[in-house]
Design a protein around this motif. Structure first.
Motif, PDB file in Angstrom:
ATOM      1  N   ASP A 252       0.824  -1.204   0.000  1.00  0.00           N
ATOM      2  CA  ASP A 252       0.000   0.000   0.000  1.00  0.00           C
ATOM      3  C   ASP A 252       0.871   1.274   0.000  1.00  0.00           C
ATOM      4  O   ASP A 252       1.863   1.351   0.741  1.00  0.00           O
ATOM      5  CB  ASP A 252      -0.867  -0.070   1.272  1.00  0.00           C
ATOM      6  CG  ASP A 252      -1.841   1.055   1.333  1.00  0.00           C
ATOM      7  OD1 ASP A 252      -2.699   1.111   0.450  1.00  0.00           O
ATOM      8  OD2 ASP A 252      -1.719   1.895   2.249  1.00  0.00           O
ATOM      9  N   THR A 253       0.484   2.278  -0.798  1.00  0.00           N
ATOM     10  CA  THR A 253       1.256   3.533  -0.887  1.00  0.00           C
ATOM     11  C   THR A 253       1.386   4.202   0.485  1.00  0.00           C
ATOM     12  O   THR A 253       2.459   4.708   0.845  1.00  0.00           O
ATOM     13  CB  THR A 253       0.572   4.509  -1.879  1.00  0.00           C
ATOM     14  OG1 THR A 253       0.409   3.826  -3.122  1.00  0.00           O
ATOM     15  CG2 THR A 253       1.395   5.764  -2.101  1.00  0.00           C
ATOM     16  N   GLY A 254       0.308   4.202   1.262  1.00  0.00           N
ATOM     17  CA  GLY A 254       0.328   4.840   2.598  1.00  0.00           C
ATOM     18  C   GLY A 254       1.397   4.234   3.491  1.00  0.00           C
ATOM     19  O   GLY A 254       2.103   4.955   4.214  1.00  0.00           O
ATOM     20  N   LEU A 255       1.536   2.905   3.423  1.00  0.00           N
ATOM     21  CA  LEU A 255       2.547   2.216   4.246  1.00  0.00           C
ATOM     22  C   LEU A 255       3.953   2.659   3.823  1.00  0.00           C
ATOM     23  O   LEU A 255       4.820   2.923   4.678  1.00  0.00           O
ATOM     24  CB  LEU A 255       2.386   0.694   4.064  1.00  0.00           C
ATOM     25  CG  LEU A 255       3.424  -0.202   4.758  1.00  0.00           C
ATOM     26  CD1 LEU A 255       3.368  -0.015   6.274  1.00  0.00           C
ATOM     27  CD2 LEU A 255       3.210  -1.672   4.398  1.00  0.00           C
ATOM     28  N   VAL A 256       4.175   2.801   2.516  1.00  0.00           N
ATOM     29  CA  VAL A 256       5.493   3.224   2.022  1.00  0.00           C
ATOM     30  C   VAL A 256       5.794   4.649   2.501  1.00  0.00           C
ATOM     31  O   VAL A 256       6.901   4.944   2.961  1.00  0.00           O
ATOM     32  CB  VAL A 256       5.559   3.131   0.473  1.00  0.00           C
ATOM     33  CG1 VAL A 256       6.855   3.743  -0.058  1.00  0.00           C
ATOM     34  CG2 VAL A 256       5.453   1.674   0.024  1.00  0.00           C
ATOM     35  N   ILE A 257       4.805   5.533   2.422  1.00  0.00           N
ATOM     36  CA  ILE A 257       5.007   6.934   2.865  1.00  0.00           C
ATOM     37  C   ILE A 257       5.353   6.969   4.352  1.00  0.00           C
ATOM     38  O   ILE A 257       6.298   7.650   4.772  1.00  0.00           O
ATOM     39  CB  ILE A 257       3.749   7.784   2.547  1.00  0.00           C
ATOM     40  CG1 ILE A 257       3.613   7.943   1.023  1.00  0.00           C
ATOM     41  CG2 ILE A 257       3.821   9.152   3.230  1.00  0.00           C
ATOM     42  CD1 ILE A 257       2.289   8.528   0.561  1.00  0.00           C
ATOM     43  N   ASP A 258       4.619   6.196   5.170  1.00  0.00           N
ATOM     44  CA  ASP A 258       4.888   6.161   6.624  1.00  0.00           C
ATOM     45  C   ASP A 258       6.305   5.658   6.899  1.00  0.00           C
ATOM     46  O   ASP A 258       7.042   6.231   7.715  1.00  0.00           O
ATOM     47  CB  ASP A 258       3.883   5.239   7.339  1.00  0.00           C
ATOM     48  CG  ASP A 258       2.477   5.839   7.340  1.00  0.00           C
ATOM     49  OD1 ASP A 258       2.351   7.053   7.020  1.00  0.00           O
ATOM     50  OD2 ASP A 258       1.514   5.098   7.631  1.00  0.00           O
ATOM     51  N   CYS A 259       6.676   4.581   6.207  1.00  0.00           N
ATOM     52  CA  CYS A 259       8.002   3.991   6.448  1.00  0.00           C
ATOM     53  C   CYS A 259       9.112   4.940   5.979  1.00  0.00           C
ATOM     54  O   CYS A 259      10.175   5.009   6.596  1.00  0.00           O
ATOM     55  CB  CYS A 259       8.129   2.641   5.744  1.00  0.00           C
ATOM     56  SG  CYS A 259       7.177   1.352   6.568  1.00  0.00           S
ATOM     57  N   LEU A 260       8.856   5.692   4.893  1.00  0.00           N
ATOM     58  CA  LEU A 260       9.849   6.657   4.409  1.00  0.00           C
ATOM     59  C   LEU A 260      10.086   7.740   5.457  1.00  0.00           C
ATOM     60  O   LEU A 260      11.223   8.120   5.737  1.00  0.00           O
ATOM     61  CB  LEU A 260       9.388   7.271   3.085  1.00  0.00           C
ATOM     62  CG  LEU A 260      10.293   8.353   2.480  1.00  0.00           C
ATOM     63  CD1 LEU A 260      11.709   7.840   2.254  1.00  0.00           C
ATOM     64  CD2 LEU A 260       9.722   8.862   1.154  1.00  0.00           C
ATOM     65  N   HIS A 261       9.000   8.217   6.088  1.00  0.00           N
ATOM     66  CA  HIS A 261       9.141   9.247   7.131  1.00  0.00           C
ATOM     67  C   HIS A 261       9.904   8.696   8.334  1.00  0.00           C
ATOM     68  O   HIS A 261      10.747   9.378   8.906  1.00  0.00           O
ATOM     69  CB  HIS A 261       7.769   9.789   7.542  1.00  0.00           C
ATOM     70  CG  HIS A 261       7.232  10.766   6.533  1.00  0.00           C
ATOM     71  ND1 HIS A 261       7.409  12.130   6.628  1.00  0.00           N
ATOM     72  CD2 HIS A 261       6.564  10.563   5.370  1.00  0.00           C
ATOM     73  CE1 HIS A 261       6.866  12.725   5.579  1.00  0.00           C
ATOM     74  NE2 HIS A 261       6.346  11.794   4.799  1.00  0.00           N
TER      75      HIS A 261
END
Length: 741
Positions: A252-261
């Protein structure tokens, strides 16, 4: 194929093919059949060694071309029970220090007890005539290591890891191997060369790590960034990184964004920073860097600006000299006048702290460099000369009559990649000249600039129209960017004697988008062959038979095949096999070592394919070329004499660091020069055909270029200008406010 499960026992006689990636093996086994008939077995024989007795479970099948085969589903090693089996097992090169002769002596002495003695009382080996305590100890230790590796192999077999990688995991973690693989599989991608994210991900899946684990996503983000660094980018725009990672991981894109932060908050994670958009410099993009690249970009820009502004000057003699007097002294000394452009470059190098000299072949870069060095030495200056490769350093040394070394050797890089010379211990130099500077990637350029003392002059020399560095960055191009602070001279005038060379003339034609002249020249030829496979075969014939016959050149030493890509019938991989067959064929009296899909022989031309700081005096680096000078099955080692005249040993389990170099990709040939080059230019390499690629290939030749392939492919290469710049912000940082290093 028979569906009846079956068991086959036999001694592994030879491996005919092994795929190091997935362990798929084709082998011949002696199952004790009448007349010594050998059977073919296929499947994953991960870790099995020639000479071992195997108990294989699987099914019989038949192949239309190769006949009856046994398909192995799994196997166990059975220690041989006969004296003959033990002798063959020990003599197979399985245990370091035991070759066939010593195996014979040991088995003659201990008979059926041999393996028990080595296992339980190895000190008794000293009873064998001719075995001293040193060799005895070595054999005992090698046996223990082999046993421990076997245990790790058996575990890793279940998760599909190749033999050579299993050995490397064991070398890295020892007894902790199984624990690391089970609990922290993504560590492998960072710690063990040869394991990328995809292999680590496969292992993680096999040991039960969830598909959407944050550890997996963070490792995937770092993998996407390191992949982009392999393609030359110092950072990726955030949106592109997120899209790449979502596609790679299928999460999921949201999971990638969270992990990037989260990753951006970790010390050795990533750095997010706004930089000018490379496509539209008026706009900004959020750049995401791996930490080492961000540090290096800041540091390199800051240090270059400081060198430029330094108050002190280690070449003060040139501040207010009478240039007319100096240049007429130089002309007497060298026997030639400088052209106005060259004169400007000489003055720049000796009066400015940092300067860049660029230009194509035949424009007098070499003579200009020689002039700078002559003048500096006439004023008793300490001149240090370096280039990124051994061959380029040799050429610089011949040109100037002074010692030149590779950048790695100059800085004395140590294991781990730290340099002995840096800002705290700078080089003792008044003038530093670096040739082939288009090859300097961001990380190496930063290490080099750190070691230049304040007040010294730095002259970077290179051809900016060649391919950019193999490593990340476009340092030379960024230093030449418009509006930047680094003064530069571009030589454009081709000297009269160079105009008579078809190689030089055609290099400039290609660089300006005009097709090369391929008829009526004595040093530049095109052999037309539309079919890619035929072009591959013709390339080999030209390199090994036609050029040696017509020009008297040695096919191994003087002729180099340069290809746009690695894969395909006219790619470096396939051509290396054909060229090796022609130049260094198998001989019954010469030992050879099969590793993966390759066979190594004495006399082979090879190249190192990774930076290894542990090897040689100061490391052996990606692109180093050499010749195999010895190969010992008993010591399980071969030796390579590099083009820097250093003898470097390789254990057999390190052979995936070496590739054959009869044919190399054009990217790998940067910084090298060869008497003759042969270049397949085929429609099979369509996506790779670009002007700077062909230009780089042609400019590697000193005397002769032969192109083999289709006119259509050649036209495509000449027309196509490389798409898009690399993602780097060095030019912006050089122009902007100074950053702390």
């Amino acid at each position: 194929m028979s569906f009846q499960p079956a068991v086959l026992e036999g001694v592994l006689e030879r491996i005919t093919y092994a795929n190091e990636e997935n362990g798929y093996t084709v082998a011949r086994v002696d199952a004790g059949r009448a007349g010594g008939e050998l059977l073919t077995v296929v499947g994953s024989l991960l870790g099995a060694q020639v000479g071992e007795s195997l108990r294989m479970e699987g099914r019989w099948g038949s192949h239309p071309q190769y006949g009856r085969q046994f398909h192995v589903e799994n196997y166990t090693t059975v220690l041989p029970a006969t004296v003959q089996g033990i002798r063959r097992y020990l003599g197979s090169g399985l245990i370091k220090g035991i070759g066939p002769k010593i195996a014979e002596r040991i088995v003659d002495h201990f008979g059926l007890e041999t393996l028990e003695v080595i296992e339980n009382t190895p000190e008794r080996l000293i009873e064998v005539p001719g075995l001293g305590p040193k060799r005895t100890k070595l054999i005992g230790a090698a046996w223990e290591e082999q046993k421990a590796i076997k245990e790790v192999m058996v575990f890793l077999q279940g998760v599909g890891v190749s033999t050579s990688i299993a050995v490397r995991i064991y070398k890295k973690y020892g007894d902790a191997s199984i624990s690391v693989v089970k609990n922290q599989p993504y560590r492998l991608a960072a710690d063990v060369w040869g394991i990328g994210f995809l292999t680590a991900d496969r292992i993680a899946r096999a040991v039960g790590i969830p598909h959407d684990s944050p550890d997996r996503v963070k490792a995937g983000l770092q993998y996407a960034l390191s992949q982009s660094a392999d393609q030359g980018h110092c950072y990726l725009p955030e949106e592109r990184l997120i899209a790449d990672t979502v596609k790679l991981l299928q999460v999921d894109t949201g999971l990638v964004i969270d992990c990037l932060h989260e990753l951006a908050g970790e010390e050795e994670g990533v750095v997010r920073e706004p930089v000018p958009d490379p496509q539209n410099p008026a706009e900004t993009v959020t750049a995401v860097y791996l930490v080492p690249f961000h540090r290096a970009e800041l540091s390199l820009a800051g240090r270059l600006r400081r060198l430029l502004r330094a108050e002190e000057d280690r070449l003060p003699a040139f501040r207010d000299v009478d240039w007319e007097v100096v240049l007429s002294w130089l002309a007497k000394r060298t026997g030639a006048e400088l052209a106005p452009e060259q004169e400007a470059a000489v003055r720049l190098a000796l009066t400015e702290k940092v300067a860049v000299l660029t230009g194509g072949p035949g424009c007098g870069k070499s003579f200009t460099v020689r002039s700078v060095v002559e003048l500096a030495r006439a004023k008793r200056a300490k001149v240090v000369l370096a280039a990124p490769t051994g061959r380029a350093a040799k050429r610089l040394s011949e040109l100037t009559g002074a010692e030149a070394s590779t950048v790695h050797r100059l800085l004395e890089l140590k294991p781990g990649g730290d340099a002995a010379y840096d800002q705290d211990r700078p080089l003792d130099a008044d003038l530093v000249v670096v040739d082939e500077a288009s090859m300097l990637d961001l990380l190496l350029a930063n290490k080099l600039i750190k070691a230049v003392p304040p007040g010294a002059h730095l002259l970077l020399v290179g051809d900016v129209d060649q391919l950019p560095s193999v490593g990340a960055g476009e340092v030379l191009r960024d230093l030449l960017a418009e509006g930047g602070p680094v003064p530069a001279v571009r030589l454009t005038r081709i000297f009269r004697q160079a105009q008579q060379s078809g190689v030089v003339t055609n290099a400039h034609r290609i660089n300006s988008g005009v097709p090369p002249i391929t008829r009526g020249l004595s040093d530049f030829f095109l052999f037309v062959e539309e079919d890619t496979e035929e072009a591959g075969r013709l390339t080999v014939d030209v390199a090994t038979r036609r050029i040696p016959a017509k020009f008297g050149l040695d096919p191994r030493r003087d002729v180099q095949v340069l290809t746009p890509m690695h894969r395909g019938p006219a790619g470096a991989g396939n051509l290396n096999g054909l060229l090796q067959q022609a130049v260094t064929p198998a001989r019954p009296d010469l030992p050879e070592k099969r590793f993966g899909g390759r066979v190594f022989r004495v006399g082979d031309k090879v190249t190192q394919i990774r930076n290894n700081y542990e090897k040689g005096a100061n490391g052996v680096f990606n692109g180093t070329v050499g010749v195999v000078t010895s190969l010992s099955p008993e010591e399980q080692r071969l030796t390579v004499r590099t083009d820097e005249d250093e003898e470097v040993p390789y254990d057999f389990d390190e052979l995936d660091e070496l590739a054959h170099a009869y044919a190399v990709t054009i990217h790998r040939s940067q910084g090298s020069e060869y008497p003759a080059v042969v270049v397949p230019v085929t429609t099979g390499a369509w996506m790779m055909l670009q002007r700077n690629l062909l230009y780089t290939a042609v400019t590697r030749a000193k005397r002769l270029v032969v192109l083999v392939g289709s006119r259509r492919a050649l036209g495509q290469a000449v027309r196509t200008v490389s798409a898009g710049r690399r993602c780097t912000a060095l030019d912006h940082r050089l122009r902007g406010t100074p950053h702390p290093a």
